[in-house]
Design an enzyme around this catalytic site. Structure first.
Site, mmCIF file in Angstrom:
data_model
loop_
_atom_site.group_PDB
_atom_site.id
_atom_site.type_symbol
_atom_site.label_atom_id
_atom_site.label_comp_id
_atom_site.label_asym_id
_atom_site.label_seq_id
_atom_site.Cartn_x
_atom_site.Cartn_y
_atom_site.Cartn_z
ATOM 1 N N LYS A 36 1.619 1.591 11.500
ATOM 2 C CA LYS A 36 1.513 1.485 9.858
ATOM 3 C C LYS A 36 2.865 1.673 9.262
ATOM 4 O O LYS A 36 3.361 2.827 9.482
ATOM 5 C CB LYS A 36 0.597 2.009 9.236
ATOM 6 C CG LYS A 36 0.002 1.307 7.825
ATOM 7 C CD LYS A 36 -1.255 2.108 7.097
ATOM 8 C CE LYS A 36 -1.751 1.478 5.882
ATOM 9 N NZ LYS A 36 -2.856 2.279 5.451
ATOM 10 N N ASP A 82 -11.373 2.115 4.559
ATOM 11 C CA ASP A 82 -10.122 2.774 4.096
ATOM 12 C C ASP A 82 -10.231 4.221 4.141
ATOM 13 O O ASP A 82 -10.358 4.791 2.864
ATOM 14 C CB ASP A 82 -9.421 2.225 2.933
ATOM 15 C CG ASP A 82 -8.019 2.753 2.545
ATOM 16 O OD1 ASP A 82 -7.196 2.935 3.404
ATOM 17 O OD2 ASP A 82 -7.485 2.645 1.315
ATOM 18 N N THR A 115 2.556 -2.136 5.146
ATOM 19 C CA THR A 115 1.832 -1.529 3.954
ATOM 20 C C THR A 115 2.848 -1.622 2.894
ATOM 21 O O THR A 115 3.770 -1.736 2.788
ATOM 22 C CB THR A 115 1.291 -0.172 4.479
ATOM 23 O OG1 THR A 115 0.325 0.232 3.139
ATOM 24 C CG2 THR A 115 2.260 0.840 4.470
ATOM 25 N N GLU A 172 0.095 5.482 10.476
ATOM 26 C CA GLU A 172 1.055 5.105 9.549
ATOM 27 C C GLU A 172 2.205 6.181 10.107
ATOM 28 O O GLU A 172 1.994 7.459 10.189
ATOM 29 C CB GLU A 172 0.764 5.528 8.207
ATOM 30 C CG GLU A 172 2.056 5.169 7.335
ATOM 31 C CD GLU A 172 1.454 4.707 5.931
ATOM 32 O OE1 GLU A 172 2.319 4.464 5.096
ATOM 33 O OE2 GLU A 172 0.344 4.638 5.698
ATOM 34 N N PHE A 227 -1.111 -4.301 -1.922
ATOM 35 C CA PHE A 227 -1.891 -3.287 -2.684
ATOM 36 C C PHE A 227 -2.301 -3.905 -3.974
ATOM 37 O O PHE A 227 -1.690 -3.887 -5.032
ATOM 38 C CB PHE A 227 -0.801 -2.081 -2.893
ATOM 39 C CG PHE A 227 -0.867 -1.335 -1.818
ATOM 40 C CD1 PHE A 227 -1.195 -1.603 -0.341
ATOM 41 C CD2 PHE A 227 -0.706 0.085 -1.906
ATOM 42 C CE1 PHE A 227 -1.223 -0.731 0.699
ATOM 43 C CE2 PHE A 227 -0.838 1.024 -0.830
ATOM 44 C CZ PHE A 227 -0.975 0.546 0.434
#
Length: 316
Positions: A131, A16, A155, A95, A177
């Site tokens: 994303k 990440d 996400t 993203e 998350f």
């Protein structure tokens, strides 16, 4: 053997980060980025070339000042993704602008634009995950994009309703998350920072994993947003784990056995009737934590996108 290498036997490890040195050091299969990580990357001196390339590209494309800013932002996102892909065998997650999270049509258009930029650079769409925030609009966008062989990573996923809707829409991958759920329970004084068991963030992923596997959904579960290695170890066996360099370093420095915590169920169940839009919105709304963290995440990613645009506006 260190814990990172043992963990790789149970779950696919994803970095990440947009930091190339960390990616080379820990050798993940895939990598994930977000607007915050992109902003961090372009703030480093050695990455100034990406700003220069993006500004040049935007000027060549022409259009209004706003068009140039958008084009430069998209170019940076893709160029950093291409650089990362040189150092991993798998996927890069790139993203979409968080400000588009409530428009299915705009998310689809942006996804196609980003994929076109990758393909113009010789990168197959099969190595890119677009994303998107796990809003209803983005889930429906991901469902449509799959028809064009564009896979998505949904996400900012906090509620079980989000997870169900993603699976029922045949989304390629979700990122629940863990850490941000944990943060919320700590902030509400519902959990101590010293808690060491399976916290609510971990339990959320466990519930999703069990549900997906029992109903034979193909959507990949990639747990994300970890605060400590205990959370990671509690989810060994999850399809994928995306981990920050700080925690990758910890895992690599520790030795000791790790047991797989998530296992495939012995029984399979028939799939339930899919959630309608109004059912999804009601079920998600019942989870105060999820409502707060989703909106907060979209706002923060939107703010980081604005900060990137401010940097670019000074150069265009």
């Amino acid at each position: 053997m260190n814990q990172l290498n043992i963990l790789k036997q149970f779950s696919t490890i994803v970095a990440d980060t947009s930091d190339i040195e960390s990616i080379c050091k820990y050798q993940p299969q895939d990598a994930t980025t977000n607007p915050s990580l992109i902003l961090q990357a372009v703030s480093i001196d050695k990455n100034q070339k990406f700003i220069a390339q993006a500004v040049q590209y935007a000027k060549q494309k022409g259009g209004s000042f706003k068009d140039k800013i958008i084009n430069a932002s998209d170019k940076i996102l893709v160029d950093l993704g291409i650089e990362i892909l040189k150092n991993i065998p798998g996927y890069i997650s790139s993203e979409v602008d968080a400000r588009l999270s409530f428009s299915t049509e705009k998310c689809i258009l942006k996804a196609h634009k980003l994929i076109n930029l990758y393909e113009e650079a010789g990168i197959s769409r099969n190595r890119v995950l677009i994303k998107l925030a796990a809003t209803w609009e983005c889930i429906k966008a991901a469902e449509e994009l799959m028809k064009d062989n564009i896979s998505c990573n949904l996400t900012l996923l906090f509620s079980f309703a989000q997870a169900r809707a993603c699976a029922e829409s045949n989304v390629f991958l979700i990122s629940p998350f863990v850490g941000r759920i944990y943060d919320w329970y700590v902030s509400q004084n519902l959990l101590s920072k010293s808690f060491t068991g399976k916290d609510p963030g971990v339990m959320s992923v466990c519930k999703i994993y069990d549900y997906y596997k029992k109903h034979n959904y193909k959507t990949i579960i990639m747990a994300a947003s970890f605060r400590n290695i205990q959370q990671i170890l509690c989810l060994s066996g999850c399809d994928k784990l995306t981990i920050s360099p700080i925690l990758l370093k910890e895992l690599k420095s520790y030795t000791g056995t790790i047991e797989r915590q998530l296992n495939l169920p012995n029984i399979l169940l028939s799939s339930p009737v899919s959630l309608s839009e109004d059912e999804f919105r009601w079920e998600h709304n019942q989870d105060a934590m999820a409502v707060q963290k989703l909106s907060e995440g979209i706002r923060h990613f939107g703010q980081d996108q604005l900060e990137l645009e401010k940097i670019l506006s000074k150069r265009i």
